[in-house]
Scaffold this active site. Structure first.
Site, PDB file in Angstrom:
ATOM      1  N   LYS A 188       1.681  -3.089   9.167  1.00  0.00           N
ATOM      2  CA  LYS A 188       2.977  -1.846   8.804  1.00  0.00           C
ATOM      3  C   LYS A 188       4.062  -3.091   8.841  1.00  0.00           C
ATOM      4  O   LYS A 188       4.408  -3.808  10.322  1.00  0.00           O
ATOM      5  CB  LYS A 188       2.993  -0.326   9.544  1.00  0.00           C
ATOM      6  CG  LYS A 188       4.206  -0.297   9.058  1.00  0.00           C
ATOM      7  CD  LYS A 188       3.124   1.001   9.672  1.00  0.00           C
ATOM      8  CE  LYS A 188       4.640   2.285   9.137  1.00  0.00           C
ATOM      9  NZ  LYS A 188       4.445   3.895   9.235  1.00  0.00           N
ATOM     10  N   LEU A 232       0.955  -0.965   0.187  1.00  0.00           N
ATOM     11  CA  LEU A 232      -0.071  -0.101   0.419  1.00  0.00           C
ATOM     12  C   LEU A 232       0.869   1.336  -0.230  1.00  0.00           C
ATOM     13  O   LEU A 232       0.792   2.139  -0.588  1.00  0.00           O
ATOM     14  CB  LEU A 232      -0.977   0.345   1.330  1.00  0.00           C
ATOM     15  CG  LEU A 232      -2.269  -1.037   0.953  1.00  0.00           C
ATOM     16  CD1 LEU A 232      -2.312  -1.024   2.667  1.00  0.00           C
ATOM     17  CD2 LEU A 232      -3.035  -1.066   0.115  1.00  0.00           C
ATOM     18  N   HIS A 236       5.122   2.782   1.122  1.00  0.00           N
ATOM     19  CA  HIS A 236       6.299   2.721   2.478  1.00  0.00           C
ATOM     20  C   HIS A 236       6.734   3.763   2.638  1.00  0.00           C
ATOM     21  O   HIS A 236       6.148   4.952   2.133  1.00  0.00           O
ATOM     22  CB  HIS A 236       7.561   2.447   1.134  1.00  0.00           C
ATOM     23  CG  HIS A 236       8.233   1.936   1.649  1.00  0.00           C
ATOM     24  ND1 HIS A 236       8.395   1.063   1.920  1.00  0.00           N
ATOM     25  CD2 HIS A 236       9.664   3.004   1.802  1.00  0.00           C
ATOM     26  CE1 HIS A 236      10.209   1.293   2.448  1.00  0.00           C
ATOM     27  NE2 HIS A 236      10.736   2.220   2.274  1.00  0.00           N
ATOM     28  N   ASN A 280       9.434   6.242   6.227  1.00  0.00           N
ATOM     29  CA  ASN A 280      10.462   6.451   6.536  1.00  0.00           C
ATOM     30  C   ASN A 280      10.993   5.176   7.864  1.00  0.00           C
ATOM     31  O   ASN A 280      11.955   4.829   7.375  1.00  0.00           O
ATOM     32  CB  ASN A 280      10.366   7.728   7.492  1.00  0.00           C
ATOM     33  CG  ASN A 280      10.003   8.734   6.524  1.00  0.00           C
ATOM     34  OD1 ASN A 280      10.688   9.161   5.944  1.00  0.00           O
ATOM     35  ND2 ASN A 280       9.027   9.526   7.024  1.00  0.00           N
ATOM     36  N   GLY A 281       9.632   4.301   8.144  1.00  0.00           N
ATOM     37  CA  GLY A 281       9.593   3.163   8.788  1.00  0.00           C
ATOM     38  C   GLY A 281      10.340   1.923   8.563  1.00  0.00           C
ATOM     39  O   GLY A 281      10.814   0.874   8.772  1.00  0.00           O
ATOM     40  N   GLY A 282       8.760   1.936   7.130  1.00  0.00           N
ATOM     41  CA  GLY A 282       8.704   0.374   7.165  1.00  0.00           C
ATOM     42  C   GLY A 282       7.736   0.739   5.688  1.00  0.00           C
ATOM     43  O   GLY A 282       7.480   2.013   5.583  1.00  0.00           O
ATOM     44  N   THR A 283       7.153  -0.768   5.863  1.00  0.00           N
ATOM     45  CA  THR A 283       6.496  -0.382   4.100  1.00  0.00           C
ATOM     46  C   THR A 283       5.437  -1.337   4.691  1.00  0.00           C
ATOM     47  O   THR A 283       4.869  -2.176   5.420  1.00  0.00           O
ATOM     48  CB  THR A 283       6.804  -1.744   2.966  1.00  0.00           C
ATOM     49  OG1 THR A 283       7.921  -1.460   3.589  1.00  0.00           O
ATOM     50  CG2 THR A 283       6.303  -1.963   2.260  1.00  0.00           C
ATOM     51  N   VAL A 284       3.581  -0.759   4.301  1.00  0.00           N
ATOM     52  CA  VAL A 284       2.113  -1.237   4.955  1.00  0.00           C
ATOM     53  C   VAL A 284       2.087  -1.787   3.358  1.00  0.00           C
ATOM     54  O   VAL A 284       2.142  -1.849   2.160  1.00  0.00           O
ATOM     55  CB  VAL A 284       1.423   0.029   4.851  1.00  0.00           C
ATOM     56  CG1 VAL A 284       0.829  -0.602   5.124  1.00  0.00           C
ATOM     57  CG2 VAL A 284       2.031   1.006   5.521  1.00  0.00           C
ATOM     58  N   ASP A 309       2.664  12.745  15.734  1.00  0.00           N
ATOM     59  CA  ASP A 309       3.580  12.293  14.271  1.00  0.00           C
ATOM     60  C   ASP A 309       1.469  12.939  12.985  1.00  0.00           C
ATOM     61  O   ASP A 309       1.448  12.469  12.340  1.00  0.00           O
ATOM     62  CB  ASP A 309       3.974  11.242  13.793  1.00  0.00           C
ATOM     63  CG  ASP A 309       4.364  11.333  12.507  1.00  0.00           C
ATOM     64  OD1 ASP A 309       4.712  12.460  11.559  1.00  0.00           O
ATOM     65  OD2 ASP A 309       4.815   9.809  12.364  1.00  0.00           O
TER      66      ASP A 309
HETATM   67  P1  ATP Z   1       5.726   7.597   8.102  1.00  0.00           P
HETATM   68  O1  ATP Z   1       6.278   5.706   8.023  1.00  0.00           O
HETATM   69  O2  ATP Z   1       6.646   8.984   8.213  1.00  0.00           O
HETATM   70  O3  ATP Z   1       4.893   7.298   8.987  1.00  0.00           O
HETATM   71  P2  ATP Z   1       4.329   7.717   5.626  1.00  0.00           P
HETATM   72  O4  ATP Z   1       2.959   7.915   7.066  1.00  0.00           O
HETATM   73  O5  ATP Z   1       3.654   8.058   4.954  1.00  0.00           O
HETATM   74  O6  ATP Z   1       5.727   7.798   6.148  1.00  0.00           O
HETATM   75  P3  ATP Z   1       3.290   4.330   6.709  1.00  0.00           P
HETATM   76  O7  ATP Z   1       2.957   4.998   7.861  1.00  0.00           O
HETATM   77  O8  ATP Z   1       4.380   3.928   6.510  1.00  0.00           O
HETATM   78  O9  ATP Z   1       4.321   6.270   5.976  1.00  0.00           O
HETATM   79  O10 ATP Z   1       2.222   4.560   5.137  1.00  0.00           O
HETATM   80  C1  ATP Z   1       2.549   4.162   4.229  1.00  0.00           C
HETATM   81  C2  ATP Z   1       1.473   4.447   3.559  1.00  0.00           C
HETATM   82  O11 ATP Z   1       0.109   2.879   3.047  1.00  0.00           O
HETATM   83  C3  ATP Z   1       0.342   5.888   3.540  1.00  0.00           C
HETATM   84  O12 ATP Z   1       1.275   6.736   3.210  1.00  0.00           O
HETATM   85  C4  ATP Z   1      -0.543   4.894   3.442  1.00  0.00           C
HETATM   86  O13 ATP Z   1      -0.998   5.502   1.635  1.00  0.00           O
HETATM   87  C5  ATP Z   1      -0.510   3.644   3.236  1.00  0.00           C
HETATM   88  N1  ATP Z   1      -2.029   3.316   4.429  1.00  0.00           N
HETATM   89  C6  ATP Z   1      -0.874   2.611   5.952  1.00  0.00           C
HETATM   90  N2  ATP Z   1      -1.982   2.796   7.310  1.00  0.00           N
HETATM   91  C7  ATP Z   1      -3.130   2.363   6.237  1.00  0.00           C
HETATM   92  C8  ATP Z   1      -4.268   1.925   6.655  1.00  0.00           C
HETATM   93  N3  ATP Z   1      -4.633   1.118   8.038  1.00  0.00           N
HETATM   94  N4  ATP Z   1      -5.661   1.739   5.606  1.00  0.00           N
HETATM   95  C9  ATP Z   1      -4.922   1.981   3.808  1.00  0.00           C
HETATM   96  N5  ATP Z   1      -3.389   2.202   3.519  1.00  0.00           N
HETATM   97  C10 ATP Z   1      -3.219   2.304   4.805  1.00  0.00           C
HETATM   98 MG    MG Z   2       1.545   6.439   8.231  1.00  0.00          MG
END
Ligand code: ATP
Ligand code: MG
Length: 449
Positions: free
Chosen positions: A194, A171, A173, A175-179, A282
């Site tokens: 995540k 979904l 990526h 700073n911390g990981g991949t979703v 955050d």
């Molecule tokens: P950071 O790592 O600084 O928090 P971020 O929020 O962009 O940066 P992630 O939290 O890893 O990165 O999330 C990556 C992406 O995954 C998000 O931008 C979002 O589009 C998707 N995502 C995260 N959680 C969900 C969720 N519960 N349902 C659907 N999409 C999600």
């Molecule tokens: Mg996030």
């Protein structure tokens, strides 16, 4: 891909087997219904539970000539199971009932590493629990038996089990990981998982797990539901509700009447967290999620100091949505979250980061020097000719340089911009999300995205 590998480990015979853990105080037999889903880490957790006084980091099995072979990884576990299936088949062909798979835990001298998920194993024999009738009962008085249901409980962390998760597409990526989008087989629901790689000690893993416990208690329609977290080797997986609209950072300029409804949910979500004495820390568009039902929920709030610190060690930079007092390294509180609400909504309204000199290309982490203008300059203001007076005032108040001048939680809820849109109308957000997703799909179909 790392996580997909997890999903595809051990596609082999799915026949139930019995694993006999040989411990100094006796044997423990465990029936495993679906060995194709067993992984090294979970088996180690179960062993550590029956041998809490030892530091077990690996185990051994015996080959056909009695040589001990060490298992320390998923790959080696796979090889052991493969060897065991061959042995089972041979025994069957010779008209014998197969022996259990015997494993010998390898213990170091120092106590300390414990079952990080706090799982309990009853180490006393309990005939009432004896469901392992499919194997010959050749056990000594010291022997212990476990029902397959009990082993399943041991191998899960009580809430969600790594083995029950089927990963689908990525979904996003951060700073911390991949979703990842994923399907939880037992819960029969879609999740967002995540996955964050973390090279930390078991002690820290335990601390993170216990800090995350509070998430089970969070119960608000404006906060993403937490289903559980677990460590597998050197990565933590955090399982939450999946939001089919994704995060707000990927939407183009959002109209004010939609932003108003979104702001109501964000303020309610934050007010809820603050009531639990949790600072979000955050707040930013990528941590505001929407779905086609018109719900808006906050995610990624910093309940685990250890998790935040461990990620920060790997990813260097300062978050561009942070309040000036945080960028300057001063003490901060609720008002810092309020600043982040202001700057986030300003960005969502303008479809650009409100400090033009700050170019956020990928992600929100920047070198500290680049963010100095947030500390030094007067905060930006929304153009009054494009937005309502109430909205402009709301943003200006949230982005006051002096933290105490920003609205407190009650004042936020009472702000005219929020009260105006606090009408419970989820249709507005729902229709807007559906339309945007539809537009995205048709653009993709035309190869424009
Ligand atoms: P950071 O790592 O600084 O928090 P971020 O929020 O962009 O940066 P992630 O939290 O890893 O990165 O999330 C990556 C992406 O995954 C998000 O931008 C979002 O589009 C998707 N995502 C995260 N959680 C969900 C969720 N519960 N349902 C659907 N999409 C999600
Ligand atoms: Mg996030």
């Amino acid at each position: 891909m790392l996580v997909l590998d997890l999903n595809n480990i051990f596609v082999m015979d799915t026949e139930a087997i019995v694993i006999r853990i040989k411990t100094p105080s006796g044997d423990m037999d465990s029936s495993v219904d679906c060995p194709s889903l067993l992984n090294f880490n979970d088996l180690l957790v179960a062993i550590r539970d029956v041998m809490p006084e030892a530091t077990v980091t690996a185990f051994e099995y015996e080959d056909e000539v009695g040589d001990r072979i060490t298992v320390r990884s998923d790959e080696e576990l796979k090889a052991m199971l493969s060897y065991y299936y061959n042995t089972m088949n041979e025994q069957r062909m010779n008209g014998l009932l197969p022996d259990p798979l015997q494993i010998f835990p390898r213990a170091g001298k120092t106590p300390g590493i414990r079952n990080i998920h706090g799982l309990k194993v009853n180490t006393r024999p309990n005939p009432a629990n004896d469901c392992t009738h499919t194997v010959p009962d050749s056990m000594t008085n010291n022997s212990l038996k476990k029902s397959s249901a009990e082993l399943k409980r041991i191998l899960s962390n009580g809430q969600i089990n790594a083995l029950d998760i089927h990963y689908q597409e990525q979904l996003g990526h951060g700073n911390g990981g991949t979703v990842y989008k994923a399907y939880h087989v037992h819960g029969k629901r879609v999740l967002a998982v995540k996955v964050i790689p973390l090279d930390i000690t078991v002690e820290l893993q335990k601390q993170i797990m216990s800090e995350l416990e509070i998430l089970y208690k969070c119960d608000s329609p404006y906060i993403i539901t937490f289903f559980g977290a677990f460590f597998v080797e050197n990565r933590i997986s955090i399982c939450t509700e999946f939001m089919d609209g994704g995060s707000l950072d990927v939407f183009k300029r959002i109209p004010e009447h939609v932003l108003g409804r979104i702001a109501v949910s964000v303020v309610k979500g934050l007010t809820y967290l603050w009531s639990l004495k949790i600072l979000h820390r955050d707040v930013k568009p990528s941590n505001m999620l929407v779905n086609t039902r018109g719900q808006v929920k906050l995610c990624d709030f910093g309940v685990s100091t250890q998790l935040v610190n461990s990620i920060a060690k790997t990813y260097v930079g300062t978050n561009a949505y942070m309040a000036p007092e945080r960028i300057s390294g001063e003490q901060y509180g609720i008002h810092a979250d309020v600043w982040s609400v202001g700057i986030s909504f300003m960005e969502l309204a303008l479809d650009m980061f409100p400090y033009p000199q700050i170019q956020k290309n990928q992600g929100s982490l920047m070198p500290l020097q680049l963010l100095q203008c947030i500390v030094d300059e007067d905060p930006p203001v929304l153009p009054v000719d494009q937005f309502s007076e109430k909205f402009v005032h709301f943003i200006t108040q949230c982005m006051r340089r002096q933290p105490k001048e920003r609205p407190a939680p009650n004042n936020l809820m009472d702000h005219p911009f929020i009260t105006q849109y606090n009408d419970g109308n989820t249709e507005v957000v729902s229709m807007w999300v559906c339309r945007c997703l539809e537009d995205r799909r048709s653009q993709q179909a035309q190869g424009r995205v």
